[in-house]
Design a protein around this motif. Structure first.
Motif, PDB file in Angstrom:
ATOM      1  N   TYR A 418       0.824  -1.207   0.000  1.00 53.07           N
ATOM      2  CA  TYR A 418       0.000   0.000   0.000  1.00 53.07           C
ATOM      3  C   TYR A 418       0.864   1.265   0.000  1.00 53.07           C
ATOM      4  CZ  TYR A 418      -4.051  -2.887   1.213  1.00 53.07           C
ATOM      5  OH  TYR A 418      -5.057  -3.822   1.208  1.00 53.07           O
ATOM      6  N   SER A 419       0.262   2.329  -0.520  1.00 48.32           N
ATOM      7  CA  SER A 419       0.899   3.644  -0.497  1.00 48.32           C
ATOM      8  C   SER A 419      -0.167   4.682  -0.189  1.00 48.32           C
ATOM      9  CB  SER A 419       1.558   3.942  -1.847  1.00 48.32           C
ATOM     10  OG  SER A 419       2.143   5.227  -1.838  1.00 48.32           O
ATOM     11  N   ILE A 420       0.127   5.579   0.762  1.00 47.78           N
ATOM     12  CA  ILE A 420      -0.808   6.646   1.135  1.00 47.78           C
ATOM     13  C   ILE A 420      -0.423   7.904   0.371  1.00 47.78           C
ATOM     14  CG2 ILE A 420      -1.741   8.014   3.037  1.00 47.78           C
ATOM     15  CD1 ILE A 420      -0.958   5.755   4.922  1.00 47.78           C
ATOM     16  N   ARG A 421      -1.409   8.510  -0.282  1.00 47.73           N
ATOM     17  CA  ARG A 421      -1.131   9.653  -1.143  1.00 47.73           C
ATOM     18  C   ARG A 421      -2.095  10.798  -0.838  1.00 47.73           C
ATOM     19  NH1 ARG A 421       2.331   7.706  -5.062  1.00 47.73           N
ATOM     20  NH2 ARG A 421       2.138   9.611  -6.279  1.00 47.73           N
ATOM     21  N   LEU A 422      -1.753  11.969  -1.378  1.00 46.51           N
ATOM     22  CA  LEU A 422      -2.553  13.175  -1.175  1.00 46.51           C
ATOM     23  C   LEU A 422      -3.035  13.726  -2.508  1.00 46.51           C
ATOM     24  CD1 LEU A 422      -0.421  15.048   1.501  1.00 46.51           C
ATOM     25  CD2 LEU A 422      -2.800  14.395   1.794  1.00 46.51           C
ATOM     26  N   SER A 431       4.338  15.207 -10.156  1.00 48.59           N
ATOM     27  CA  SER A 431       5.760  15.520 -10.259  1.00 48.59           C
ATOM     28  C   SER A 431       6.396  15.740  -8.893  1.00 48.59           C
ATOM     29  CB  SER A 431       5.967  16.767 -11.126  1.00 48.59           C
ATOM     30  OG  SER A 431       5.377  17.897 -10.511  1.00 48.59           O
ATOM     31  N   PHE A 432       5.574  15.947  -7.856  1.00 43.72           N
ATOM     32  CA  PHE A 432       6.114  16.184  -6.523  1.00 43.72           C
ATOM     33  C   PHE A 432       6.442  14.886  -5.793  1.00 43.72           C
ATOM     34  CE2 PHE A 432       3.480  20.320  -6.406  1.00 43.72           C
ATOM     35  CZ  PHE A 432       4.448  20.956  -7.165  1.00 43.72           C
ATOM     36  N   GLY A 433       6.047  13.753  -6.317  1.00 41.22           N
ATOM     37  CA  GLY A 433       6.351  12.489  -5.666  1.00 41.22           C
ATOM     38  C   GLY A 433       5.330  12.131  -4.606  1.00 41.22           C
ATOM     39  N   GLU A 434       5.713  11.203  -3.735  1.00 37.17           N
ATOM     40  CA  GLU A 434       4.818  10.721  -2.698  1.00 37.17           C
ATOM     41  C   GLU A 434       4.764  11.691  -1.526  1.00 37.17           C
ATOM     42  OE1 GLU A 434       6.204   6.864  -1.667  1.00 37.17           O
ATOM     43  OE2 GLU A 434       5.459   5.932  -3.504  1.00 37.17           O
ATOM     44  N   ALA A 435       3.796  11.448  -0.651  1.00 36.68           N
ATOM     45  CA  ALA A 435       3.682  12.254   0.562  1.00 36.68           C
ATOM     46  C   ALA A 435       4.732  11.808   1.575  1.00 36.68           C
ATOM     47  CB  ALA A 435       2.285  12.115   1.149  1.00 36.68           C
ATOM     48  N   ASN A 465      -1.546  19.722   2.892  1.00 39.02           N
ATOM     49  CA  ASN A 465      -2.068  19.259   1.611  1.00 39.02           C
ATOM     50  C   ASN A 465      -1.527  20.058   0.428  1.00 39.02           C
ATOM     51  OD1 ASN A 465      -3.640  17.689  -0.086  1.00 39.02           O
ATOM     52  ND2 ASN A 465      -5.354  19.125  -0.019  1.00 39.02           N
ATOM     53  N   HIS A 466      -0.211  20.266   0.387  1.00 35.90           N
ATOM     54  CA  HIS A 466       0.408  20.848  -0.802  1.00 35.90           C
ATOM     55  C   HIS A 466       1.891  20.530  -0.780  1.00 35.90           C
ATOM     56  CE1 HIS A 466       1.318  23.971   2.134  1.00 35.90           C
ATOM     57  NE2 HIS A 466       0.026  24.192   2.283  1.00 35.90           N
ATOM     58  N   ALA A 467       2.543  20.806  -1.888  1.00 38.82           N
ATOM     59  CA  ALA A 467       3.942  20.410  -2.049  1.00 38.82           C
ATOM     60  C   ALA A 467       4.798  20.936  -0.909  1.00 38.82           C
ATOM     61  CB  ALA A 467       4.470  20.916  -3.384  1.00 38.82           C
ATOM     62  N   TYR A 468       5.691  20.079  -0.432  1.00 41.23           N
ATOM     63  CA  TYR A 468       6.516  20.423   0.727  1.00 41.23           C
ATOM     64  C   TYR A 468       7.950  19.977   0.457  1.00 41.23           C
ATOM     65  CZ  TYR A 468       7.121  21.645   5.640  1.00 41.23           C
ATOM     66  OH  TYR A 468       7.483  22.275   6.804  1.00 41.23           O
ATOM     67  N   VAL A 469       8.880  20.924   0.608  1.00 40.31           N
ATOM     68  CA  VAL A 469      10.299  20.615   0.430  1.00 40.31           C
ATOM     69  C   VAL A 469      10.912  20.381   1.800  1.00 40.31           C
ATOM     70  CG1 VAL A 469      12.525  21.423  -0.426  1.00 40.31           C
ATOM     71  CG2 VAL A 469      10.428  22.024  -1.652  1.00 40.31           C
ATOM     72  N   TYR A 470      11.432  19.182   2.015  1.00 39.00           N
ATOM     73  CA  TYR A 470      12.092  18.888   3.287  1.00 39.00           C
ATOM     74  C   TYR A 470      13.462  18.306   2.988  1.00 39.00           C
ATOM     75  CZ  TYR A 470      12.433  18.105   8.255  1.00 39.00           C
ATOM     76  OH  TYR A 470      12.816  18.191   9.567  1.00 39.00           O
ATOM     77  N   GLY A 471      14.495  18.987   3.464  1.00 32.59           N
ATOM     78  CA  GLY A 471      15.844  18.597   3.075  1.00 32.59           C
ATOM     79  C   GLY A 471      16.018  18.842   1.594  1.00 32.59           C
ATOM     80  N   SER A 472      16.419  17.826   0.871  1.00 38.20           N
ATOM     81  CA  SER A 472      16.597  17.954  -0.576  1.00 38.20           C
ATOM     82  C   SER A 472      15.509  17.216  -1.345  1.00 38.20           C
ATOM     83  CB  SER A 472      17.970  17.404  -0.977  1.00 38.20           C
ATOM     84  OG  SER A 472      18.095  16.055  -0.575  1.00 38.20           O
ATOM     85  N   LYS A 473      14.466  16.766  -0.657  1.00 36.66           N
ATOM     86  CA  LYS A 473      13.385  16.039  -1.318  1.00 36.66           C
ATOM     87  C   LYS A 473      12.123  16.895  -1.398  1.00 36.66           C
ATOM     88  CE  LYS A 473      12.456  11.678  -0.812  1.00 36.66           C
ATOM     89  NZ  LYS A 473      12.816  11.092  -2.115  1.00 36.66           N
ATOM     90  N   ILE A 474      11.378  16.684  -2.466  1.00 36.24           N
ATOM     91  CA  ILE A 474      10.096  17.360  -2.647  1.00 36.24           C
ATOM     92  C   ILE A 474       8.988  16.328  -2.468  1.00 36.24           C
ATOM     93  CG2 ILE A 474       8.649  18.718  -4.187  1.00 36.24           C
ATOM     94  CD1 ILE A 474      11.158  19.568  -5.672  1.00 36.24           C
ATOM     95  N   TYR A 475       8.085  16.617  -1.544  1.00 37.49           N
ATOM     96  CA  TYR A 475       6.959  15.727  -1.281  1.00 37.49           C
ATOM     97  C   TYR A 475       5.663  16.405  -1.713  1.00 37.49           C
ATOM     98  CZ  TYR A 475      10.205  13.070   1.650  1.00 37.49           C
ATOM     99  OH  TYR A 475      11.265  12.333   2.106  1.00 37.49           O
ATOM    100  N   SER A 476       4.668  15.591  -1.995  1.00 35.39           N
ATOM    101  CA  SER A 476       3.365  16.153  -2.370  1.00 35.39           C
ATOM    102  C   SER A 476       2.626  16.721  -1.169  1.00 35.39           C
ATOM    103  CB  SER A 476       2.500  15.077  -3.042  1.00 35.39           C
ATOM    104  OG  SER A 476       2.275  13.991  -2.149  1.00 35.39           O
ATOM    105  N   GLY A 477       3.117  16.440   0.024  1.00 34.83           N
ATOM    106  CA  GLY A 477       2.515  16.946   1.251  1.00 34.83           C
ATOM    107  C   GLY A 477       3.047  16.169   2.438  1.00 34.83           C
ATOM    108  N   VAL A 478       2.444  16.399   3.594  1.00 35.69           N
ATOM    109  CA  VAL A 478       2.891  15.764   4.834  1.00 35.69           C
ATOM    110  C   VAL A 478       1.694  15.114   5.517  1.00 35.69           C
ATOM    111  CG1 VAL A 478       3.982  16.105   7.081  1.00 35.69           C
ATOM    112  CG2 VAL A 478       4.712  17.486   5.121  1.00 35.69           C
ATOM    113  N   ILE A 479       1.874  13.875   5.973  1.00 35.63           N
ATOM    114  CA  ILE A 479       0.861  13.169   6.764  1.00 35.63           C
ATOM    115  C   ILE A 479       1.558  12.622   8.004  1.00 35.63           C
ATOM    116  CG2 ILE A 479      -0.891  11.360   6.809  1.00 35.63           C
ATOM    117  CD1 ILE A 479      -0.805  11.332   3.751  1.00 35.63           C
TER     118      ILE A 479
END
Length: 580
Positions: A418-422, A431-435, A465-479
């Motif tokens: 399974y994968s949890i997505r936003l 293009s932002f990748g996974e959460a 619920n929007h793109a989030y840059v943490y470190g050098s990775k871009i995520y579609s959001g945070v859960i």
């Protein structure tokens, strides 16, 4: 025209990003090398019995300016035995050039001579000159050694082996310390004033100790004035000499990854460190060409339990491990000055040992209190939307909870699980990748294990619920899933993920002192030899007043104040009072 459109499109995309872990500007090594730093230590005593606590204050100074404007934010204090082996060690947070800590002297330590050392990673570049040293004498009264074979011998001719009160010199030109009387009854209130001797107010940082004197031999320690006089500025202008980088922004935790088949590149791989809990921390770092990485930790949360893991799709092809912390070369330390006991010390040893046992038996009534710990907010605060699950209909499975409760959250399933997505508001969602999915701040790369978790144990879910840059990775959001007891343990195993115990700084304390104007301690024995230890006295005026109480122990007590003014002037004062 086409270039302008591309630039506008790029600005539109990046405007949807939220940045988490800050990108720090690295100071060039040639600039760091011009900064000099030295460490001074004020301790409560240099002779201790097992069962007592050694209290100390760390001063980190810019030696050129002679001010408390040190580069390092982390210091280290160690107790070293006569074989140059470290027996106790504390990591100390340095704020505004000062830090504080203590060592409890347990019965595992043998009677003998020790050395107390203090340093920072940066001062280690000077070799032995970068380590502050003072000799310590420890007496273990519980050692079963026949008296005639013990260290109870005539004192040596060493000038440091005896306390010489009449030779103490204090610098009274700037400050003076005064008490309202010179003699006190047991448990009487003692008022102490630190008074400026000049017209202009004196600002500075100081520490003060009030402790009983006795016949036991004691090492003479350098005062803050001695320290400045004998410490010459010395920097590392040659970058090759600077083997150890300063911990300028916090404690550095280092590690390394390796490829299982040696065919994988080790460069630019992402590694995370999670400190899970109610108040959690998470850091991400990139590896260099050798697979090495560094985390710079914040002071809070201060938990030692952490999980490190490789954050890559092919993470199972790597092994991750932390490296040993930087250690000084203890073999280069000078010999410890030897102190010896004589038969006249026996009564004082017995009296202090009895007093320690009585005090320790009332430990629960006389606890030191921890300094108030900041309740840190999550790195994504205040952007999150929270779903407290008890406010909604409870569902037995995570699938139902996602569908019925969590807006814009969905899950997918394939052969890997399974994968949890936003569902984000941006058209560039894919293009932002996974959460970034976490449980109590623990990064969870394999979301499948959450689908087997009992949702009754989940207290709330926080979403960005929007793109989030943490470190050098871009995520579609945070859960972030928050459990009721903050006790979630991941089921993920492998060489790419490790549960580790990291050495964290000692938490600052407010040391116990009774207040006999209240009746809470009236019927509790008081055999304190240390009447007061106040490691954080900030002067900002003509005088500062404080009070404490005498104990049931009678005799002479030494008041010792050490510290530095904002202008880089050292102050060392000693006075004496008597309890009858």
């Amino acid at each position: 025209m086409r270039k302008i459109i591309h630039i506008l499109a790029l600005l539109f995309v990046t405007s949807n990003f939220v940045f988490g872990q800050s990108t720090r500007i690295i100071t060039p090594i040639n600039q760091i090398n011009t900064i000099d730093e030295s460490v001074y230590l004020h301790c409560s005593t240099t002779t201790l019995l097992c069962g007592e606590t050694l209290l100390f204050k760390v001063y980190a100074l810019n030696t050129k300016q002679k001010t408390l404007r040190a580069t390092s934010k982390i210091g280290y204090v160690e107790l070293v035995d006569n074989r140059n082996s470290s027996v106790l060690k504390q990591k100390i947070v340095i704020k505004n050039g000062t830090g504080q800590g203590d060592f409890f002297i347990s019965t595992s330590l043998k009677t003998g001579n020790y050395k107390l050392i203090a340093y920072t990673n940066w001062t280690l570049n000077k070799g032995e000159k970068g380590i502050y040293k003072t000799d310590i004498f420890i007496i273990n009264p519980f050692e079963r050694v026949p008296l005639e074979e013990s260290t109870l011998k005539q004192p040596s001719n060493n000038v440091l082996s005896e306390k010489r009160i009449d030779n103490i010199k204090s610098d009274n030109s700037l400050l003076s310390i005064k008490t309202d009387k010179s003699k006190y009854a047991v448990r009487e209130k003692i008022n102490l004033t630190i008074q400026s001797n000049v017209k202009n107010e004196i600002k500075g940082n100081f520490s003060i100790s009030v402790r009983k004197t006795d016949s036991l031999p004691e090492h003479k320690t350098a005062t803050s004035i001695d320290f400045l006089n004998m410490t010459a500025p010395q920097n590392n202008s040659n970058s090759e000499k600077s083997r150890f980088l300063p911990e300028m922004r916090g404690e550095i935790i280092s590690g390394k990854i390796s490829s299982k088949d040696n065919s994988k590149s080790l460069k630019d791989k992402i590694v995370s460190l999670s400190i899970p809990g109610k108040y959690f921390g998470i850091k991400m770092a990139k590896t260099d060409e050798n697979g090495k990485f560094n985390f710079i930790l914040d002071e809070h949360p201060g938990s030692s339990n952490a999980i490190i893991q490789v954050v890559e799709n092919d993470r199972k092809e790597y092994t991750v491990a932390l490296e040993d912390a930087i250690k000084p070369d203890l073999s280069m330390l000078s010999n410890i000055t030897s102190l010896q006991l004589n038969p006249k010390n026996k009564i004082d040893i017995e009296n202090r040992s009895i007093a320690n046992q009585i005090e320790n038996s009332y430990f629960q009534k006389k606890k030191d209190s921890l300094a108030e710990i900041s309740k840190t907010s999550p790195f994504f605060h205040p952007l999150e939307k929270e779903y407290i699950l008890d406010d909604y209909t409870r569902f037995p499975t995570l699938k139902e909870t996602i569908i019925e409760v969590l807006d814009n959250v969905y899950y997918t399933k394939n052969e890997n699980g399974y994968s949890i997505r936003l569902r984000t508001s941006s058209s560039q969602e894919d293009s932002f990748g996974e959460a970034l999915v976490m449980v109590n701040g623990l990064l969870l790369q394999d979301n499948t294990e959450l689908f087997d978790y009992d949702t009754q144990n989940i207290y709330k879910v926080s979403l960005v619920n929007h793109a989030y840059v943490y470190g050098s990775k871009i995520y579609s959001g945070v859960i972030n899933f928050v459990t009721k007891k903050n006790d979630y343990e991941t089921k993920t195993t492998g060489d790419f993920i490790k549960t580790v115990i990291i050495d964290r700084p000692q938490t600052r304390k407010k040391y116990f002192t009774p207040n006999y104007t209240e009746n809470d301690f009236a019927r509790i024995p008081d055999f304190r030899y240390q009447l007061l230890w106040e490691p954080e006295i900030n002067l900002a005026g003509q005088k500062t007043s404080l009070f404490f109480f005498a104990s049931d122990v009678k005799g002479q007590f030494e008041i010792s104040l050490e510290g530095f003014t904002e202008k880089g002037e050292a102050v060392s004062l000693k006075e004496f009072i008597t309890v009858e």
